[in-house]
Design a protein around this motif. Sequence first.
Motif, PDB file in Angstrom:
ATOM      1  N   GLU A   7       0.834  -1.205   0.000  1.00  0.00           N
ATOM      2  CA  GLU A   7       0.000   0.000   0.000  1.00  0.00           C
ATOM      3  C   GLU A   7       0.870   1.256   0.000  1.00  0.00           C
ATOM      4  OE1 GLU A   7      -2.242  -0.411   3.588  1.00  0.00           O
ATOM      5  OE2 GLU A   7      -3.541  -1.991   2.790  1.00  0.00           O
ATOM      6  N   THR A  37      -5.788   3.176  -1.982  1.00  0.00           N
ATOM      7  CA  THR A  37      -6.687   2.056  -1.710  1.00  0.00           C
ATOM      8  C   THR A  37      -5.962   1.113  -0.755  1.00  0.00           C
ATOM      9  OG1 THR A  37      -8.055   0.318  -2.684  1.00  0.00           O
ATOM     10  CG2 THR A  37      -5.940   0.716  -3.733  1.00  0.00           C
ATOM     11  N   THR A  38      -6.726   0.396   0.052  1.00  0.00           N
ATOM     12  CA  THR A  38      -6.094  -0.538   0.985  1.00  0.00           C
ATOM     13  C   THR A  38      -6.014  -1.920   0.340  1.00  0.00           C
ATOM     14  OG1 THR A  38      -8.199  -1.211   1.925  1.00  0.00           O
ATOM     15  CG2 THR A  38      -7.080   0.651   2.979  1.00  0.00           C
ATOM     16  N   LYS A  39      -5.215  -2.765   0.927  1.00  0.00           N
ATOM     17  CA  LYS A  39      -5.079  -4.138   0.472  1.00  0.00           C
ATOM     18  C   LYS A  39      -6.453  -4.824   0.503  1.00  0.00           C
ATOM     19  CE  LYS A  39      -2.349  -8.265   1.556  1.00  0.00           C
ATOM     20  NZ  LYS A  39      -1.270  -8.822   2.396  1.00  0.00           N
ATOM     21  N   GLU A  40      -7.212  -4.620   1.592  1.00  0.00           N
ATOM     22  CA  GLU A  40      -8.536  -5.253   1.745  1.00  0.00           C
ATOM     23  C   GLU A  40      -9.496  -4.781   0.654  1.00  0.00           C
ATOM     24  OE1 GLU A  40      -6.744  -4.053   4.387  1.00  0.00           O
ATOM     25  OE2 GLU A  40      -6.237  -6.116   4.940  1.00  0.00           O
ATOM     26  N   GLU A  41      -9.497  -3.472   0.436  1.00  0.00           N
ATOM     27  CA  GLU A  41     -10.380  -2.880  -0.562  1.00  0.00           C
ATOM     28  C   GLU A  41     -10.022  -3.415  -1.959  1.00  0.00           C
ATOM     29  OE1 GLU A  41     -12.094   1.644  -1.174  1.00  0.00           O
ATOM     30  OE2 GLU A  41      -9.952   1.364  -0.919  1.00  0.00           O
ATOM     31  N   LEU A  43      -8.437  -6.265  -2.688  1.00  0.00           N
ATOM     32  CA  LEU A  43      -8.732  -7.700  -2.808  1.00  0.00           C
ATOM     33  C   LEU A  43     -10.231  -7.994  -2.906  1.00  0.00           C
ATOM     34  CD1 LEU A  43      -6.057  -9.276  -0.431  1.00  0.00           C
ATOM     35  CD2 LEU A  43      -6.155  -9.437  -2.927  1.00  0.00           C
ATOM     36  N   SER A  44     -11.062  -7.052  -2.493  1.00  0.00           N
ATOM     37  CA  SER A  44     -12.502  -7.275  -2.583  1.00  0.00           C
ATOM     38  C   SER A  44     -13.036  -6.955  -3.984  1.00  0.00           C
ATOM     39  CB  SER A  44     -13.234  -6.432  -1.535  1.00  0.00           C
ATOM     40  OG  SER A  44     -13.135  -5.079  -1.870  1.00  0.00           O
ATOM     41  N   ASN A  45     -12.193  -6.384  -4.810  1.00  0.00           N
ATOM     42  CA  ASN A  45     -12.576  -6.042  -6.184  1.00  0.00           C
ATOM     43  C   ASN A  45     -11.972  -7.087  -7.127  1.00  0.00           C
ATOM     44  OD1 ASN A  45     -12.876  -4.899  -8.733  1.00  0.00           O
ATOM     45  ND2 ASN A  45     -12.534  -2.820  -8.003  1.00  0.00           N
TER      46      ASN A  45
END
Length: 105
Positions: A7, A37-41, A43-45
Amino acid sequence: MVVRIKEKSLWARFAAYRLKSKRAAIVIGNTIYLHNTTKEEFLSNIKWVRHEVAHVLQYKNKGTIRFILSYLMESFNMGYELNRYEIEAKKKETDLHILEGVEFI
Ligand SMILES: [Zn+2]
């Protein structure tokens, strides 16, 4: 295949600036660098993840230096949208198998 995610990257910030986009991801080797953008955000895309993993595979196929040179040449000649590596990555966004065996760290 192990794919690293980082990030707050300056590389990705530069890419976002060039693409006039709010957030961006840029791949160098097997690392995906993110901006705004975060890693979580990210990976959710799933489509976005597939797109960037397609670039990781392009690096793998061509070798890092050859890929970077070829990508830049393509961008210079064709622009971002018609760059063949971008066209291929865009197609891979709907590839149901591209993330098989990929581990994100
Ligand atoms: Zn791309």
